[in-house]
Every structure is written in structure tokens, then in C-alpha cells.
Write an enzyme that holds these catalytic residues in place. Structure first.
Site, PDB file in Angstrom:
ATOM      1  N   THR B 186     -10.913  -7.889 -26.563  1.00 53.62           N
ATOM      2  CA  THR B 186     -10.328  -8.761 -27.570  1.00 53.62           C
ATOM      3  C   THR B 186      -9.355  -7.930 -28.391  1.00 53.62           C
ATOM      4  OG1 THR B 186     -12.021  -8.193 -29.170  1.00 53.62           O
ATOM      5  CG2 THR B 186     -12.472 -10.082 -27.765  1.00 53.62           C
ATOM      6  N   GLU B 331     -14.159 -14.290 -25.006  1.00 55.81           N
ATOM      7  CA  GLU B 331     -15.601 -14.322 -24.724  1.00 55.81           C
ATOM      8  C   GLU B 331     -16.025 -15.547 -23.923  1.00 55.81           C
ATOM      9  OE1 GLU B 331     -14.170 -13.712 -27.588  1.00 55.81           O
ATOM     10  OE2 GLU B 331     -15.117 -12.059 -28.663  1.00 55.81           O
TER      11      GLU B 331
END
Lengths: 540, 540
Positions: B186, B331
Site C-alpha cells: 500500500t 487489501e
């Protein structure tokens, strides 16, 4: 190194919970045996499935128990699909067209402890119950008012009374996704039926594949009606794929004639259906006779046996319905192939497109196919070489239930179908291994001959069998049913075929019959025809 | 009792083998860094991926090795997707927009042993290589002619030279489907980047879901162009879903301005695309300025941040392109929700439809969602209650790579997004937990204010931040970029907003800026804005 993703099993209960959360108000419509139409939602389905799960647990059903059904396509059968499999038990869908001896055999082999059945099948069950002493409860799927005054069935219970006695406070258990979910026996025409034991994993993966645009293409704007029975290969998986994708679901019950189906399609605004060719033949005849066409139905999967090209064309040109020809078996869940054109086919002529659509189509991801010769060597994908079709994938059976019959050949399932595969991957089933006609050391495809014969407007149904011949070993014999009100003779049909097949393929005999013998899944029983006409060429 | 179905693992190599068997001649089109267009087929892709797998094995890559990429959307990056994951190694796609310090951090944390990179990123790698001594080989993804005369990179190799040295005789290994396939970090705006480790199973299940009619709807008649980068959440899974469904695949390289994209869309007859709103804004501006519209493109998935309703409307009304608004995260693989109307929405007014489409849509099967309050209690699905969005499913991360940060809360991933869910399951992201403006004990949605502001024709981009306020704790401040050639002042925009949001939501200050700071994934970096304008309300 393993990934770090959630370890969530693929479970059939998850389909129902998804539909309940995401499509609570979407309708499930069920035409009952008496013709009345029941209408409820996925919310109601989910609640009733939970109540049924509690009721069946109260009758002793546990993880791994087998629960049989003998039922049409209706809402209670659907509730049983989710209540039984969702609980970790095994749903054994029985084909009511099986001979009573065969039915008793599979009920005993499966060790079914409970049987859920529609009232239509009470007489059948009364015939076999004595042979199945292990069955602990027979549950008639109807209200108290539908219970018979007298019955020889022991432990006869009422479905709605059971549901009334339980509330819906039930949490679906979580277990290994490889757990058995459903059991379906193939309709043995000569052998004993053989059981295929599906898993939650195989069912969920199959559902994903079935919904894709090049399979059934199921969206939340679709209304899908499975005409193919829920007692046969799980109605091709539609009862699972519909809640996955939020489709309105229409269950047509036992009346599958053209008039009944057309009325239901129109009233419920069905967009998509699935069934065997004989069903669509009946529907086409009804629509043609009455000068009507469907308003919303735009496609149907057709399989089980080959759909004649002429009928595919009629549906497209007269009714604006796309026929998606498919192929599969009980052992393949059943989605094997589906016939949808590729990008390269855009703009091709109608004739070429119908020829393409008369093939059985291409495999979706998850299914691997090959054709092999008698030695098991792979044959080329040239659209010409014909060999036995082998298949493998995560929704293909690896073994039969409690059977010593080996199912796999080097990890592949040998289908018993003979097929060609072309360079684009389109499969064409040319015959069954046991039906292909061996004439003078060459093969003649019974199916190609049948399709050619059914291209004649006066022929409604045709079956070609190989009959013992003193010189050629076998020669083809055509058994044909005429269209109502049409006349044709042997010379005329042979003349018609001569333009369409090789000269040496022409049948040695043509026998006109009033009807053809159909088996439990609606397929022509060629074994009967071969027995009946075993000697028609002996004097040649 | 387990089912008796074949135990075939879901592997990424299976996607490539399926495409090679079933879609051998379907094109993969790649626009290279220099603007030239390379065109080959899935057959070629499969052969080159096998050669690359052999070459990388020769460099020491084995099961579980990590191989990094720093590359645009192009054919060599696609080859790496299949060669690395297909071999059982882990493809670590690095975001080249990361700060060099962060890039070095993730290369070391992943223990990448090989880096494959486009020539654009040679200077960046030369900057970080010294900090990453464990990297054994740097492979420049180009022909020999593109190799630099001098470079400070140790062990610099040429991609095409490696491929030339190997043939394609390679069998993809078979292993546990839970094996790690890819790693994506991320983009930490304040924290260190956190790694999500996908598995073959999660990737394949995600691919099935992505192709469904109510997701991207991918068929063999589609031509799909992922504009979203392959270095960011696997280009939303399109490189996997395209070969699964036989789509022609167009990889647009680094030039993503409106003119370049439009030319590619038209030349390749793209039907379907996917990208972030800023990309589509650029394309819309180009098409409007030039009075053109796409011939074949009919839908696009848009996510990453909210697409303004006005832009959704422009695409529908001016260009006949359906915007499918979606939501997901690194995610979540990333498919979480996708906005497609339900059957019940048929015939609704255009205004209602655009309002519906401005929500982020509904979850597909496989994704479960709920919203919770500060105590973790579930909030109602009434379209009004806003709470943190929690998600779970087989393609949702369960933990971060080599991190002690706990990811799950009672088995759910807490997304950090604030959302409402309506009775039909449509999710609307109203804010990030860290961006929501807490004013006098109540929440003000920064995203709703931004969308309202961007509804004004003179506003091109808007960001609303919470700024410290002596009385109300925080108050909203609007930072806005004007449309080129348009004028607007503070009073006018506040007047415009007053008709659209509650009075107490109106920003206390409006700051016109030339541009907004964008992060590595193209999102406005509000943390920068909050720092810059921390004191604009102090004197109030």
C-alpha cells in the site's frame, strides 16, 4: 511461502446468505403441482431453509447424512437444496423416472436416512419403501391438507408441519469446502446407475463459471427459468448460480408443455432459460402454431443432446432467442462447453453462424478437454479428427460413489463421447462410443445422420442405430417420427440425405415409428431400438 | 464425507494455459515507452512467459523467491506476471512513484532477489541499488539496443538477451493453490508501506468474480484496456481475468493523457476499460475539446477515489459510456463493490440513475461487508447511518507481509473507510476515518463536500480538509482547482454549495490553488494539505 489472504471456505450456505443480504427482495417463483403459482423472495427462501435445516436436524440429519429428494422444480425442492447441503449433509436428488428397482438400489446404496418428496411420487415410494428399510422418515413436501388419508409409507411426515414446528434461528455451520454437498446418479441405460458426489468447492467454482458472459451470463437484471430438472445434475447448477448473481428465479414445476412454458415465460418476464432440445421443440411448435413470440426471453442454454441446426435457426429468426448450445454430463457438474461466437466471428453470414452454433461450443476456464484415439494419443484440433473426449477440472468427478468402476484414465475422465475439436476450440459431439456405427472398418456418426434427417421439415425426431450386417459388420438404420400432419417416405428421406452426407453413410433401412423410447433424462434409448431392430438387415 | 471431485488447484499458470489452448490467436497489444505498438497473441505471450521462467530459474529464482518489477503496463510486465507467479515465485510489483527511501525499504523487506524494470526507472534504481545489497540481478526489460552504455547498477542484464538464450520447453509446476503469487505494498502516506501477499487461490477466485456480468462483464468479444497500473493492485486483476475470458488485452504504457488514450481506444477498438477518475477526466476533456466520442468503448470501471456524478453523467450522455463505479483496496485484491443497477431500477429517471451510480455499488459474491460504529456494533443498512466499513472474503488480506500490525478485527478487515449501505446493498463511501471532519461532535463528510463542489462547472478538482478551529474543534476548508479558462470566487462557490449541503457543512474557507498534491496512486494527499493549511482558521 503461502499467501496471506483470508481462509474462507467456499460453501453453498454462503450463496444463500449472499442472496439474503444483497437480493432480499428479489423474487423466487414456483409453479406447484396443482398449477398454482407461489411467489416469495430470497429473504423468505433463506428463512424457510433455516427452519427446514432445524427440522431435519430434529429428524437426525447430521454432517454427512444423506437426504434424498424426489421432486419437481419448485420452491420446497429449492429449500431442501440449501437446508441439506448448507447443514453439511448430502442432498441426494433422485430421478423419479428411474425404474423402481433402480430407485430402491440408489436409495440403499446412498444410505439415505430421510426422503423428501412431492405428492406425485407417493405411489412410486409406496412401491419401493419396503426394499429400503434404512429410511427413517418420508416427508411429503406439502401442507397438512395435502397429506393422504392412508398410506403404506412408514414414518410419513408433513413438510409444512415440520416447518411450522421450528423457527429460523439457525447459523449455518462452517466446514471444509471439499465436503460432499450433493449426490446424483447417472441414468444407467444398461448398467446400474453410478453416483457422482459433488462438493461445496466444486459447486461454487461451477457457479462462478456458469454466470460468466460466455456461459449463461447471469446478472441481477436477469430472470432465469431452469426447465432442466432439479433432480438431474442440480438443474445444471442454476439453483446455485441464480442467488450468486441475484437473478429472479422461476421454477416451472411438472408441466413442461409448450403452452405452459410460454405462459410462464411471459407472465414472469423470463430472460434466460435452460433445457433439453425436446423441451424447446415443444415450445417452438406451440409458438409457431399460435403465432406468438417471447417478449423478454433472449437466450437459452440447450444441452443433454444435440439441438438440430434448423431449430437453432428457428429460435433465432422467428423468436429472437439465442440458443447457447452446450455439452456436459452428470460427471462434469455439468458445465463442460458452451457455444458462443468469438470476436473473430463478428459479421459472418447467418449460415456460417448457425453451423457454428450447431457445434457444442467451447470450454470455459476450469474445464480442460482433449480428444484421443484408441491408443490414448491426443488427436489434432482440426475440426476433422474425431476421438473420445477426455475432460478434467475442479468440477469434474474423480470417482463414483461407492463403486469399484475406475473413473479416471491418467487423471482425465473419459466421457464416452466421440468429438472433434476445431482450431478455435469448438467441440462437436459426433457420437457416443457405444452408438457410433462401425461400417467396414470406418466410423459413421449416428448423431450427424440424425441431425441431417431432422433438417427435413417432415421429420420431427430421428434416431440412427448401427444394425448387424453380414458384409459390413454394421450399417446405419434410421428410425424417424414424422411431424404431425406431414407425409414422407423412405425414398424421399434418402434422397434428402444424399445431398447432405457421404453416399456410404446413407441408411440401409428407414423405419417410421409413432414415437421413440425415451429414458429417464429424456434421451432416446438406442439400446431399446438396437434390440428391437437387431435383425432388420439380416436378410440383406 | 468429502466429495469425489478432482483435486485440481487454482493456479495462475492455468489462466495462461487456458488462453493458449482456447484463445491462441487473440491479440495482446502493448504500447511501449517509445510510443511504438507491439502486437502479438496469447500463444506468443505463453511461449515468452515460459522462456522467461526458464531464464529466471537460471538466475536462481525458485519456489517462493521474490522477484520485483518496476514497470508500466506493457507486454514484458505481463510476461513477468505469468513467468514469476506461474513458477511458484512471488511477483513483487513496485510503485515507481514511491519515494526512493520507501522503494529501498520495500525491496529489502521483500528480500527481492531479482528486479525487472523498464528503462524509465534506471535512474531511480541507480539511486537505491546501493541500499539493497541482496538484489542479485537487475534486468532491463528491453532489447540489447536499449541497454545503457554505462550504469552504476551491479549485475545489469538484458531481458531480451535472457529470452534469446532460452527456449520455451517448460512445464508449469503444480503446487498448493494457497501459495503466495504476488506482493503489493500500500502507498503509505504517513506510515511505512504495508505489504499484501496474494495467493493463487485468491487471484483466481477474484478473476472469476471480476468477469461476471455485474462486475466488468468480460467475454471473448471484449477488448479490455487496463489504464490502472500493473504496479498497483495487479491492475485490478485484469491481467488475469482477460486470459480467463479470452478478451483482447490492450496495455497502454506510460502515456495516459486524453489524446493518447483516445487514439489507442479507437485504433484497437477497446470495449471496456478501468482506471481512476483523474484519467477519465482527462479523456473527457480531450473528447469534448475535439468533438469526438468512442466508437466501441461502452463501459469502464472507475475506482480508487470517487467519480463525480457530473462526470458519470457526461460519460453516459455525451459519450455513451457506462461508468461502473467501484470500490476496493490493495487489501481486497481489489474488487469490493461495483455499481450496476438492479432489475427494480429499470425505467427510473436519469437523475435517479446518476445518483445511484454515484454510489460505489454493491458487493459481488465472495465479498461480505458491514458498517460498524465506534464500539464495533453493526449499523443498519438504511443509506443514512455511516460507520467504518468492514470486509471479509477469500480475496481479502488476513495479515500484512512481515508486519506486526494486526490487520483483522474479529475476522474482518477494517478498511478505514466510512460508508453508508442502503437497503439494496449500495455502498457509498462518505469519507476516510482519518479525513472525516469532526465539527462540534458531529461528522462532516469531506468527500460529499468535494463531490458537491466538483458539480460546479468551473471547478476541476476539489479537496476538503478538516482544519483546527478554536471553537468547533475542526471546520472544513475547501481547496479547489479551477477549470482551465473558467473563473469563480469564494462567494460564488459557497452560494453554489449552500443549495446542496447542510448549512453547517459549508466550508469556513475556500482556497484556490493551481494544483493538488497527488500521491503514488494518484490520490490527493490530504496530509500535505492539512499541514500546509493547518492555521488558516486560527484567527477565527
Amino acid at each position: 511461502m503461502l499467501g496471506l489472504m483470508m481462509d474462507r471456505p467456499l460453501l453453498i450456505s454462503g450463496l444463500l446468505e449472499h442472496a439474503q443480504r444483497q437480493f432480499a427482495d428479489v423474487e423466487v417463483v414456483s409453479r406447484e403441482i396443482d398449477g398454482t403459482v407461489l411467489r416469495y423472495t430470497y429473504r423468505d427462501l433463506a428463512a424457510r431453509a433455516r427452519r427446514l435445516a432445524r427440522a431435519l436436524a430434529g429428524l437426525g440429519m447430521g454432517h454427512g447424512s444423506r437426504v434424498a429428494t424426489l421432486a419437481w422444480n419448485n420452491h420446497r425442492h429449492l429449500e431442501a437444496y440449501f437446508a441439506v447441503s448448507g447443514s453439511g449433509a448430502v442432498l441426494h436428488t433422485c430421478n423419479p423416472r428411474l425404474h423402481p428397482e433402480q430407485l430402491a438400489y440408489i436409495l440403499n446404496l446412498a444410505e439415505d436416512s430421510i426422503v423428501l418428496f412431492d405428492s406425485s411420487f407417493l405411489p412410486l415410494l409406496e412401491k419401493v419403501a419396503a426394499q429400503c428399510p434404512a429410511i427413517g422418515a418420508f416427508v411429503l413436501m406439502g401442507p397438512v391438507a395435502s397429506m393422504p388419508a392412508h398410506s403404506s409409507l412408514p414414518n410419513l411426515l408433513c413438510y409444512e408441519a415440520l416447518l411450522d414446528a421450528h423457527d429460523d434461528a439457525f447459523e449455518w455451520p462452517v466446514f471444509d469446502e471439499r465436503t460432499a454437498s450433493a449426490l446424483c446418479f447417472t441414468s444407467g441405460t444398461t448398467d446400474l446407475p453410478k453416483g457422482v458426489l459433488y462438493s461445496h468447492r466444486s459447486t461454487l467454482l461451477h457457479s462462478f463459471a456458469l454466470g460468466l458472459p460466455d456461459s449463461l451470463s447471469l446478472s441481477a437484471r436477469d430472470c432465469v427459468m431452469p426447465v432442466v430438472p432439479m433432480f438431474h445434475v442440480n438443474a445444471w447448477g442454476i439453483p446455485y448460480a441464480a442467488p450468486m448473481n441475484g437473478c429472479k428465479l422461476v421454477l416451472p414445476g411438472p408441466h413442461l408443455d409448450g403452452a405452459s412454458l410460454f405462459a410462464l415465460i411471459e407472465r414472469e418476464q423470463v430472460t434466460c432459460s435452460a433445457g433439453v432440445p425436446t423441451i424447446w421443440l415443444g415450445l417452438a411448435q406451440y409458438m409457431q402454431s399460435n403465432g406468438v413470440r417471447p417478449t423478454t426471453m433472449r437466450r437459452s442454454a440447450v444441452g443433454g443432446s444435440a439441438m438440430p441446426e434448423s431449430l437453432i435457426r428457428t429460435f433465432a429468426e422467428s423468436f429472437d432467442v439465442e440458443v447457447r448450445h452446450c455439452w456436459g454430463m452428470t460427471e462434469t457438474s455439468p458445465l463442460g462447453t458452451q457455444g458462443v461466437p468469438l470476436a473473430k466471428h463478428a459479421g459472418m453470414s447467418a449460415d456460417r453462424e448457425y453451423a457454428l452454433r450447431s457445434k457444442q461450443g467451447r470450454c470455459v476456464f476450469g474445464v480442460e478437454l482433449k480428444i484421443v484415439d484408441g491408443e490414448g494419443d491426443a488427436l489434432p484440433r482440426d475440426g476433422k479428427a474425431a476421438g473420445e473426449l477426455l475432460v478434467r477440472g475442479p468440477w469434474v468427478a474423480s470417482a463414483y460413489f461407492r463403486s469399484d468402476t475406475p473413473l479416471l484414465r491418467d487423471g482425465w475422465f473419459a466421457t464416452g463421447d466421440i468429438a472433434t475439436i476445431d482450431a478455435d476450440g469448438f467441440v462437436q459431439i459426433t457420437d457416443r462410443v457405444k452408438d457410433v456405427i462401425k461400417s467396414g472398418g470406418e466410423w459413421i456418426s449416428s448423431i450427424e445422420l440424425e441431425n441431417a434427417a431432422m433438417g427435413h421439415p417432415a421429420i420431427a425426431l430421428a434416431a440412427v442405430i448401427g444394425v448387424r450386417h453380414p458384409k459390413w459388420d454394421e450399417r446405419p438404420v434410421l428410425c424417424a417420427v414424422k411431424q404431425p400432419g406431414q407425409e414422407i417416405d423412405k425414398a424421399a428421406i434418402l434422397q434428402f440425405l444424399a445431398d447432405r452426407v457421404a453416399r456410404w453413410w446413407l441408411p440401409d433401412e428407414v423405419i417410421f415409428v409413432d414415437s421413440l423410447p425415451l429414458g429417464a433424462t429424456g434421451k432416446v434409448q438406442k439400446v431399446d431400438l438396437r434390440r428391437r431392430y437387431a435383425h432388420v438387415l439380416s436378410s440383406t
